[in-house]
Design an enzyme around this catalytic site. Structure first.
Site, mmCIF file in Angstrom:
data_model
loop_
_atom_site.group_PDB
_atom_site.id
_atom_site.type_symbol
_atom_site.label_atom_id
_atom_site.label_comp_id
_atom_site.label_asym_id
_atom_site.label_seq_id
_atom_site.Cartn_x
_atom_site.Cartn_y
_atom_site.Cartn_z
ATOM 1 N N GLY A 171 0.835 -1.195 0.000
ATOM 2 C CA GLY A 171 0.000 0.000 0.000
ATOM 3 C C GLY A 171 0.867 1.241 0.000
ATOM 4 O O GLY A 171 1.976 1.247 -0.538
ATOM 5 N N GLU A 172 0.351 2.325 0.562
ATOM 6 C CA GLU A 172 1.077 3.591 0.711
ATOM 7 C C GLU A 172 1.292 4.321 -0.611
ATOM 8 O O GLU A 172 1.896 5.392 -0.638
ATOM 9 C CB GLU A 172 2.435 3.376 1.403
ATOM 10 C CG GLU A 172 2.349 2.669 2.743
ATOM 11 C CD GLU A 172 3.707 2.333 3.342
ATOM 12 O OE1 GLU A 172 4.740 2.759 2.769
ATOM 13 O OE2 GLU A 172 3.744 1.637 4.379
ATOM 14 N N GLY A 173 0.838 3.737 -1.727
ATOM 15 C CA GLY A 173 1.140 4.271 -3.049
ATOM 16 C C GLY A 173 2.392 3.676 -3.646
ATOM 17 O O GLY A 173 2.865 4.112 -4.699
#
Length: 345
Positions: free
Chosen positions: A311-313
């Site tokens: 996640g997190e980009g």
């Protein structure tokens, strides 16, 4: 919900872009998805010479009440602890943003924690986490609207700073659970096919997670509309991403979609404004169960498949060099005439 003015890119330049790409000194179609990306970005920017400027990765963070049911490998306090690591520059997304030239923007949309003043985090906290949707609606309609509007305003601020390409990340313990609920309701795909291990559940943990979410789905008595579903189940960081994506499309920005959670956010956004997908590039296919199925449902072609599930980009930012290559191709390659090469196909 906040209204947006989103139109599909004008197609008047479409043939000129095709001609430009096909006249580059290479066999037609030989650069595959780079050619598709160059066409898409040229259409978004309405130019034969697109440019990528000041890329931003925006991380929206919030807590989820459903985490109280043990549906995640991590306890709820991990949300704010990971944000502290972002602030310290030591997380996975930090090195990726540094490597690929992204500005990292952190937004507190609803973390169940009070950060001290003076930190480099935007405070758009709607409430301290959502309510537990096993028993009640996670959010009110007003809270949902606040979150969507906040996400849109953060993107507008980035655009004012010269950004025309944006990726979105998230942090929120149990947000894969909420994403599974969105996916099942908005696609009609069986919930069992939407639920996975999240940040590291074993098979027994996944079974427990599914049983809790199945009960939550049975308890839901809403009307099943997209707006009702995303309000009832939350979460705040996801709703902010929905608003952010819609605002980015309105402003003609390129959207790089990250993993399972952000793909669900684009899915929800597209239920309101289908044209938002014209502005979106899918960075990768993640390792979270359900993501590949969701990408297939959306007829998406992800750029990478690296087994990521952070996640997190992170997957979106990792894919950026490919997007840069597509733009470099259309701007820097010689045409057959410029290269004095006979057109050989």
């Amino acid at each position: 919900m906040k209204t947006f003015n989103i139109k599909s890119p004008d197609q008047a330049i479409h043939q000129a872009l095709i001609d430009r790409i096909n006249n580059l000194a290479k066999p037609e179609g030989s650069l595959g998805m780079l050619e598709e990306l160059a066409l898409q970005i040229g259409l978004i920017q309405q130019t034969l010479s697109p440019r990528l400027r000041n890329p931003h990765n925006i991380i929206f963070a919030a807590d989820h009440g459903i985490a109280d049911e043990g549906v995640s490998f991590s306890p709820k306090e991990v949300t704010w602890q990971v944000i502290n690591n972002f602030l310290g520059g030591g997380a996975g997304i930090n090195f990726l943003c540094r490597q690929h030239g992204f500005e990292l923007v952190l937004v507190d949309g609803g973390i169940d924690f009070d950060f001290p003043e003076g930190l480099d985090i935007i405070d758009r906290k709607v409430r301290k986490g959502t309510r537990n949707y096993l028993y009640e609606a996670a959010l009110t309609g007003e809270e949902m609207e606040q979150a969507v509007t906040a996400g849109a305003e953060v993107v507008s601020d980035c655009h004012h700073r010269g950004c025309n390409v944006v990726s979105f990340g998230e942090m929120g313990v149990a947000n894969t659970s909420t994403s599974s609920m969105w996916m099942s309701f908005l696609t009609g795909i069986d919930l069992k096919d939407c639920v996975g291990a999240g940040s590291g559940l074993d098979s027994e943990g996944v079974r427990h997670k599914y049983n809790i979410l199945k009960q939550a789905k049975e308890n839901y008595k809403g009307n099943g509309s997209t707006e009702d579903v995303i309000t009832y189940f939350g979460g705040l960081e996801m709703l902010m991403a929905v608003g952010g994506m819609l605002q980015a499309a309105e402003l003609g920005m390129l959207i790089i979609v990250d993993g399972f959670i952000m793909t669900n956010c684009l899915l929800a956004a597209s239920q309101f404004y289908p044209e938002v997908c014209d502005y979106a590039v899918f960075g990768h296919c993640g390792d979270e169960s359900g993501h590949a199925r969701l990408l297939e449902y959306m007829k998406a072609k992800p750029l990478l498949n690296l087994g990521l599930r952070l996640g997190e980009g992170s997957g979106a930012v990792c894919s950026y060099p490919i997007i840069v290559s597509a733009v470099s191709m259309i701007n820097e390659m010689h045409t057959f005439a410029q290269a004095a090469v006979t057109k050989y196909f």
